[in-house]
Design a protein around this motif. Structure first.
Motif, short mmCIF file in Angstrom:
data_model
loop_
_atom_site.label_atom_id
_atom_site.label_comp_id
_atom_site.label_asym_id
_atom_site.label_seq_id
_atom_site.Cartn_x
_atom_site.Cartn_y
_atom_site.Cartn_z
N VAL A 107 -34.43 1.87 -16.17
CA VAL A 107 -35.56 1.02 -15.79
C VAL A 107 -35.52 0.69 -14.30
CG1 VAL A 107 -36.63 -1.25 -16.12
CG2 VAL A 107 -35.85 0.06 -18.10
N LEU A 108 -34.32 0.52 -13.72
CA LEU A 108 -34.22 0.26 -12.28
C LEU A 108 -34.84 1.40 -11.48
CD1 LEU A 108 -33.22 -1.31 -9.83
CD2 LEU A 108 -30.98 -0.20 -10.12
N SER A 109 -34.53 2.63 -11.87
CA SER A 109 -35.11 3.78 -11.18
C SER A 109 -36.63 3.82 -11.35
CB SER A 109 -34.49 5.08 -11.70
OG SER A 109 -33.10 5.09 -11.51
N LEU A 110 -37.09 3.51 -12.55
CA LEU A 110 -38.53 3.50 -12.81
C LEU A 110 -39.22 2.41 -11.98
CD1 LEU A 110 -38.64 4.04 -16.68
CD2 LEU A 110 -38.75 5.74 -14.85
N SER A 286 -53.45 0.14 -15.25
CA SER A 286 -52.35 0.90 -15.85
C SER A 286 -51.93 0.30 -17.19
CB SER A 286 -51.16 0.94 -14.90
OG SER A 286 -51.45 1.69 -13.76
N PHE A 287 -51.93 -1.01 -17.28
CA PHE A 287 -51.59 -1.68 -18.54
C PHE A 287 -52.57 -1.30 -19.65
CE2 PHE A 287 -52.21 -5.31 -21.40
CZ PHE A 287 -50.93 -5.39 -21.96
N LEU A 302 -45.19 0.31 -17.47
CA LEU A 302 -43.94 -0.19 -18.05
C LEU A 302 -44.21 -1.40 -18.93
CD1 LEU A 302 -41.24 0.07 -15.23
CD2 LEU A 302 -41.22 1.23 -17.45
N ILE A 303 -45.05 -2.30 -18.46
CA ILE A 303 -45.40 -3.48 -19.27
C ILE A 303 -46.15 -3.06 -20.52
CG2 ILE A 303 -46.73 -5.63 -19.28
CD1 ILE A 303 -46.15 -5.92 -16.33
N ASN A 304 -47.02 -2.06 -20.40
CA ASN A 304 -47.73 -1.54 -21.57
C ASN A 304 -46.75 -0.97 -22.58
OD1 ASN A 304 -49.75 -0.59 -23.26
ND2 ASN A 304 -49.99 1.31 -22.12
#
Length: 354
Positions: A107-110, A286-287, A302-304
């Motif tokens: 997730v850090l890389s994303l 994006s969500f 990512l939140i989606n």
């Protein structure tokens, strides 16, 4: 304060040197302007909220630029295939500082790759949409009459639609044509891949992101056209404009060399606020599924991804949400401080203290 003032002096000196490389006599003719820039930075240094906003916003810019180069893992490294335990691994496990997503990606890389996506969308939207609005506002306010009427009626048509609804409609219909352009034009595909920090083979998946900033450019210019037109209507009646006309200057020179510099302070403040607005609107699109498509990610996607798995995979919602919040907060704090700095009364008090 002294450290910040020295940094401001260094920044101004570097800027002057860069400009004088192109125009050798520029500093001699613009010495007063350079001192005005220096005083503006001095005033900003004495605003705690402005310094905090500058740190947050510049931090976002730096992370967006270097993020893809310093990311521990690639956005397309599906570690779940190598180790099934990396499916939604919580933060701190298996050496993943911020955990993993459903594909076992770090997730850090994303987050670092997502910063580049957010930065590109906001910069492109502002860089292309704002000048268009400023130009149309200048023309409408300066010439008036039928030209003003035609431009303002077109502006009213765009303002009649909510920005989010119009952006949704455009972002939903543009990707297919953009995808065809990416397939047919390899140079365009390579350029977009380099800008977004992804591999050329994944450029075809950038079509939704390109459609987002295309849609945002289309919906973003009307506000600036309206604001600039109102200020130009006031400025064109002032004495310095009449003097410029009497000297025989062209309308273009009067608009760009005389009127525009006198109305840029409110526009700069509005641009600063709009960096936050663009980031929020892009993340929202994006969500809703109209942004980055796998394997490419941004903060909204990512939140989606984490929304349907919350609160089990809370980190997929929490960390991108914090990033969006801090970015928007930084730009808003900076814009609020700039509004105070450009205020003549506040500036005069700062100048006396300096």
């Amino acid at each position: 304060m002294k450290i910040l003032d020295r940094a401001a002096d260094l920044l101004i000196s570097l800027l002057v040197k860069l400009i004088t490389l192109v125009r050798r006599d520029w500093y001699a003719k613009n010495r007063a302007r350079v001192e005005e820039w220096r005083l503006t930075l001095y005033a900003l240094n004495r605003s705690p909220t402005g310094v905090a906003g500058l740190i947050l916003s510049m931090g976002f810019v730096v992370v967006g630029i270097v993020g893809p180069f310093v990311a521990p893992y690639g956005y397309d490294q599906f570690l779940y295939l190598e180790n099934p335990d990396l499916y939604l691994a919580p933060p701190g496990s298996y050496g993943m500082l911020l955990g993993t997503d459903i594909y076992g990606r770090d997730v850090l890389s994303l987050m670092l790759y997502g910063a580049r996506v957010s930065l590109v969308i906001s910069v492109v939207t502002i860089a292309l949409g704002v000048p268009l609005g400023i130009l149309l506002g200048l023309i409408a306010g300066y010439y008036g009459g039928k030209i003003d009427e035609a431009i303002m009626r077109v502006t009213d048509m765009f303002l009649a639609f909510p920005a989010l609804v119009l952006a949704l409609a455009l972002a939903a219909t543009l990707p297919q044509r953009i995808r065809e352009a990416l397939v047919e034009n390899q140079a365009f595909a390579y350029a977009m891949a380099a800008i977004f920090g992804v591999k050329p083979d994944d450029a075809i998946h950038l079509a939704p992101l390109i459609s987002i900033f295309t849609a945002l450019i289309i919906v973003w210019w009307p506000t600036y056209a309206r604001v600039v037109r109102g200020m130009v209507l006031v400025e064109r009646e002032k004495t310095y404009v009449e003097a410029a006309k009497a000297l025989g200057y062209s309308s273009w020179r009067i608009m760009t060399r005389h009127i525009l510099p006198n109305i840029m302070s409110p526009v700069v403040v509005l641009i600063t606020f709009d960096f936050a607005s663009v980031n929020l609107l892009a993340a929202g699109l994006s969500f809703l599924g109209l942004g980055a498509q796998p394997p490419i990610v941004d903060w909204g996607s990512l939140i989606n991804m984490g929304g349907s798995r919350f609160p089990t995979a809370w980190w997929l919602v929490f960390f991108p949400g914090v990033a969006i919040f801090l970015t928007a907060l930084g730009w808003n704090l900076l814009g609020d401080a700039l509004r105070d700095v450009f205020d003549p009364k506040f500036r005069r008090r700062i100048e006396f203290r300096v």
